[in-house]
Structure formats: structure tokens, C-alpha cells
Design a protein around this motif. Sequence first.
Motif, PDB file in Angstrom:
ATOM      1  N   THR A  43      46.643  78.937  73.223  1.00 34.12           N
ATOM      2  CA  THR A  43      46.698  78.028  74.365  1.00 34.12           C
ATOM      3  C   THR A  43      45.372  77.293  74.521  1.00 34.12           C
ATOM      4  O   THR A  43      45.336  76.065  74.672  1.00 34.12           O
ATOM      5  N   SER A  44      44.276  78.049  74.479  1.00 31.45           N
ATOM      6  CA  SER A  44      42.955  77.420  74.638  1.00 31.45           C
ATOM      7  C   SER A  44      42.656  76.474  73.486  1.00 31.45           C
ATOM      8  O   SER A  44      42.171  75.369  73.697  1.00 31.45           O
ATOM      9  N   VAL A  45      42.954  76.895  72.272  1.00 32.57           N
ATOM     10  CA  VAL A  45      42.664  76.054  71.099  1.00 32.57           C
ATOM     11  C   VAL A  45      43.506  74.781  71.130  1.00 32.57           C
ATOM     12  O   VAL A  45      42.980  73.679  70.917  1.00 32.57           O
ATOM     13  N   THR A  46      44.805  74.909  71.395  1.00 32.96           N
ATOM     14  CA  THR A  46      45.651  73.710  71.391  1.00 32.96           C
ATOM     15  C   THR A  46      45.256  72.735  72.497  1.00 32.96           C
ATOM     16  O   THR A  46      45.457  71.525  72.348  1.00 32.96           O
ATOM     17  N   GLY A  47      44.667  73.230  73.562  1.00 31.30           N
ATOM     18  CA  GLY A  47      44.218  72.342  74.631  1.00 31.30           C
ATOM     19  C   GLY A  47      43.181  71.325  74.175  1.00 31.30           C
ATOM     20  O   GLY A  47      43.083  70.220  74.731  1.00 31.30           O
ATOM     21  N   PHE A  48      42.434  71.661  73.130  1.00 31.56           N
ATOM     22  CA  PHE A  48      41.404  70.742  72.629  1.00 31.56           C
ATOM     23  C   PHE A  48      41.991  69.623  71.764  1.00 31.56           C
ATOM     24  O   PHE A  48      41.298  68.660  71.454  1.00 31.56           O
ATOM     25  N   PHE A  49      43.245  69.719  71.378  1.00 36.79           N
ATOM     26  CA  PHE A  49      43.850  68.717  70.508  1.00 36.79           C
ATOM     27  C   PHE A  49      44.431  67.530  71.267  1.00 36.79           C
ATOM     28  O   PHE A  49      44.773  66.523  70.658  1.00 36.79           O
ATOM     29  N   PHE A  50      44.553  67.646  72.583  1.00 33.38           N
ATOM     30  CA  PHE A  50      45.056  66.517  73.343  1.00 33.38           C
ATOM     31  C   PHE A  50      44.007  65.402  73.309  1.00 33.38           C
ATOM     32  O   PHE A  50      42.816  65.663  73.501  1.00 33.38           O
ATOM     33  N   PRO A  51      44.445  64.169  73.057  1.00 35.23           N
ATOM     34  CA  PRO A  51      43.468  63.078  72.923  1.00 35.23           C
ATOM     35  C   PRO A  51      42.770  62.765  74.249  1.00 35.23           C
ATOM     36  O   PRO A  51      43.431  62.512  75.249  1.00 35.23           O
ATOM     37  N   ARG A  52      41.461  62.835  74.221  1.00 35.86           N
ATOM     38  CA  ARG A  52      40.615  62.517  75.376  1.00 35.86           C
ATOM     39  C   ARG A  52      39.342  61.852  74.879  1.00 35.86           C
ATOM     40  O   ARG A  52      38.845  62.178  73.802  1.00 35.86           O
ATOM     41  N   ASP A  53      38.792  60.969  75.696  1.00 41.34           N
ATOM     42  CA  ASP A  53      37.560  60.270  75.325  1.00 41.34           C
ATOM     43  C   ASP A  53      36.315  60.937  75.885  1.00 41.34           C
ATOM     44  O   ASP A  53      35.204  60.561  75.536  1.00 41.34           O
TER      45      ASP A  53
END
Length: 176
Positions: A52-62
Motif C-alpha cells: 500500500t505504501s509503495v504503490t502510493g508513490f506511483f501516483f503521478p504528482r509534481d
Amino acid sequence: MILGMSTSTFTLVHVVLSLIGILSGLLVVIGTLGAKRRTGWTALFLATTVLTSVTGFFFPRDQLLPSHIVGVISLVALAVALVARYVNRLAGASRWIYVLAAVLALYLNVFVGIVQAFQKVPFLHPLAPTQSEPPFLVTQLVVLAIFIALGIAAVIRFRPEPVQRVIAADVRRAGS
């Protein structure tokens, strides 16, 4: 596309992992209150919460968001829990370190779940559109108080069997 999935599919995978992590984590924490290891549930909780924590970093954000900071803190807590549980086998201080790290990781997962609920659930969003309104703050404070109480109780009550007896029991079961 994120990791070969549409954004909506990836989001669904992330949410399902999070919900499995929360449910299995609650079973693990409840188990600690009864001095039970719940080996399978623990592995599921730790794995799905890491994912869950790792996949949260894959969402595109600037930019760096509060959710990224929570994710980093969660991953650190999970690393500590993994070492205490699987490397140190809950020996000595690793017992209470594991319990506190696991409860913290679970709390952070629930914390983010509450944030998401107030952002996305139609009947909750109007109660706290900026998440600085009393319903949101009270909810978060009540959940924090519950997790502090659970963490304290779990540290006091979680006294797993000594490693030697667990290994001996595993050997006996394997021979049966």
C-alpha cells in the motif's frame, strides 16, 4: 497508465491492498491483546501494508504531498516491525518494538483511509471539505486515542511463547 494498468485499475489495486492491510492489521493487533502471534495474518498485514505504501508513490504528482510523508513514515515503521518480528524473532525489546511499529503502521493506514473517506465519500465530504473542520478533526483525534490505547494494551499484553518452544512445536507439527 501506471505500471501497465489504467489509473483507475491501479487505484483499485491500491485501495484493495489498503483495505486488506487494515483488516488483517486489526486482526493482528487484536491477536496481540490475547498474546497470539497470528503468523499468517501478520505476514498478510505486513506485506499488504508495505505494498500500500509503495504503490502510493506511483501516483503521478509534481510535488511532495503529506501522503508521501505518511508513506515514508509507514515504510520506516514497517521495516522496524519486519526486523523485530522476522530477524530478531520478538526476542527481548523486539517484542514491544514490533508491537509499537505494527500499531503505528496500521494507524497510518487508517489515518489515510479517513482522509480519503472525507475526500471521496459523498455524505462525508460536505462535513469537512477542507479537512480542517471539526468533524474531520474529532474523527482523527478519536481514532488516534483508540490506537494509542490499543498500542499500550498490546505492549503490556503481548507475551508470545519463547522462540525455542515455537520452533520445537513447529518441528513436532512437521514430523506429524
